[in-house]
Design an enzyme around this catalytic site. Sequence first.
Site, PDB file in Angstrom:
ATOM      1  N   TYR A   1       3.671   3.014  -3.660  1.00 26.51           N
ATOM      2  CA  TYR A   1       3.454   3.670  -2.370  1.00 26.51           C
ATOM      3  C   TYR A   1       2.434   4.576  -2.318  1.00 26.51           C
ATOM      4  CZ  TYR A   1       8.262   1.828  -1.067  1.00 26.51           C
ATOM      5  OH  TYR A   1       9.416   1.142  -0.715  1.00 26.51           O
TER       6      TYR A   1
ATOM      7  N   CYS B   1      -3.812   9.779  10.112  1.00 28.79           N
ATOM      8  CA  CYS B   1      -3.337  10.633   9.436  1.00 28.79           C
ATOM      9  C   CYS B   1      -4.031  11.770   9.028  1.00 28.79           C
ATOM     10  CB  CYS B   1      -2.614  10.132   8.164  1.00 28.79           C
ATOM     11  SG  CYS B   1      -3.688   9.428   6.901  1.00 28.79           S
TER      12      CYS B   1
ATOM     13  N   GLU C   1      -8.492   3.526   8.024  1.00 27.05           N
ATOM     14  CA  GLU C   1      -9.702   4.242   8.285  1.00 27.05           C
ATOM     15  C   GLU C   1     -10.560   4.562   6.844  1.00 27.05           C
ATOM     16  OE1 GLU C   1      -6.520   4.843   9.145  1.00 27.05           O
ATOM     17  OE2 GLU C   1      -6.566   6.438  10.343  1.00 27.05           O
TER      18      GLU C   1
ATOM     19  N   ILE D   1      -3.827  -1.018   3.265  1.00 25.84           N
ATOM     20  CA  ILE D   1      -3.778  -1.622   1.933  1.00 25.84           C
ATOM     21  C   ILE D   1      -2.533  -1.158   1.082  1.00 25.84           C
ATOM     22  CG2 ILE D   1      -4.717  -2.704  -0.233  1.00 25.84           C
ATOM     23  CD1 ILE D   1      -7.532  -2.756   1.248  1.00 25.84           C
ATOM     24  N   GLU D   2      -1.178  -1.546   1.395  1.00 28.97           N
ATOM     25  CA  GLU D   2      -0.320  -0.982   0.685  1.00 28.97           C
ATOM     26  C   GLU D   2      -0.122  -1.167  -0.777  1.00 28.97           C
ATOM     27  OE1 GLU D   2       3.005  -1.435   3.289  1.00 28.97           O
ATOM     28  OE2 GLU D   2       2.055  -0.087   4.770  1.00 28.97           O
ATOM     29  N   ASN D   3       0.860  -0.462  -1.406  1.00 23.79           N
ATOM     30  CA  ASN D   3       0.838  -0.674  -2.845  1.00 23.79           C
ATOM     31  C   ASN D   3       2.395  -0.283  -3.170  1.00 23.79           C
ATOM     32  OD1 ASN D   3       0.998   0.824  -5.933  1.00 23.79           O
ATOM     33  ND2 ASN D   3      -0.796  -0.555  -5.663  1.00 23.79           N
TER      34      ASN D   3
HETATM   35  N1  THU Z   1      -1.796   4.177   8.175  1.00 21.83           N
HETATM   36  C1  THU Z   1      -3.248   4.041   8.366  1.00 21.83           C
HETATM   37  O1  THU Z   1      -3.792   2.879   8.040  1.00 21.83           O
HETATM   38  N2  THU Z   1      -3.906   5.025   8.763  1.00 21.83           N
HETATM   39  C2  THU Z   1      -3.225   6.162   9.511  1.00 21.83           C
HETATM   40  O2  THU Z   1      -4.038   7.078   9.589  1.00 21.83           O
HETATM   41  C3  THU Z   1      -1.798   6.387   9.319  1.00 21.83           C
HETATM   42  C4  THU Z   1      -1.077   5.460   8.407  1.00 21.83           C
HETATM   43  C5  THU Z   1      -1.045   3.120   7.586  1.00 21.83           C
HETATM   44  C6  THU Z   1      -0.647   3.638   5.954  1.00 21.83           C
HETATM   45  C7  THU Z   1       0.622   2.660   5.908  1.00 21.83           C
HETATM   46  O3  THU Z   1       0.123   1.416   5.237  1.00 21.83           O
HETATM   47  C8  THU Z   1       1.071   2.736   7.209  1.00 21.83           C
HETATM   48  O4  THU Z   1       0.231   2.936   8.177  1.00 21.83           O
HETATM   49  C9  THU Z   1       2.519   3.341   7.555  1.00 21.83           C
HETATM   50  O5  THU Z   1       2.175   4.666   7.242  1.00 21.83           O
END
Ligand code: THU
Length: 130
Positions: free
Chosen positions: A48, A86, A55, A43-45
Amino acid sequence: MTDQALVDLAFSMLERSYVPYSHFPVGAALLCADGSVFTGCNIENAAYGPTLCAERAAVAKAVSEGRREFAAIAIAGKGADYCWPCGVCRQVLYEFAPELTVLVARGDGAFVKFPLKELLPHGFGPSSLN
Ligand code: THU
């Protein structure tokens, strides 16, 4: 719940992802010790920084519904490479489940399986505060 079924659930979450900035949807499915499963999507913003990974969305749903014991998580993306968690998500998963199994899938559906302890060696967890 088979590994494949958990991965399929993670893939099914890609359509829920809110990704107007990266255009990189990620889905997750977290299997709890009692057999229940909590899914998540990223879920982005616009700012940022507040972006929530798939996860951590799944962990928030599980913990807020009273689950704290986790057996496995599947993470799926559409990329050519496996959708590795990540560092922040590795740390959040380690808090509750250092023995967790992590299934990591890529766009063609292939997936690989790693112990979280291999993805986050010598992790800092609750017992590190003793
Ligand atoms: N992202 C995830 O949802 N999980 C991770 O472990 C790595 C990155 C998402 C964050 C962002 O919305 C997109 O992937 C690009 O970085």
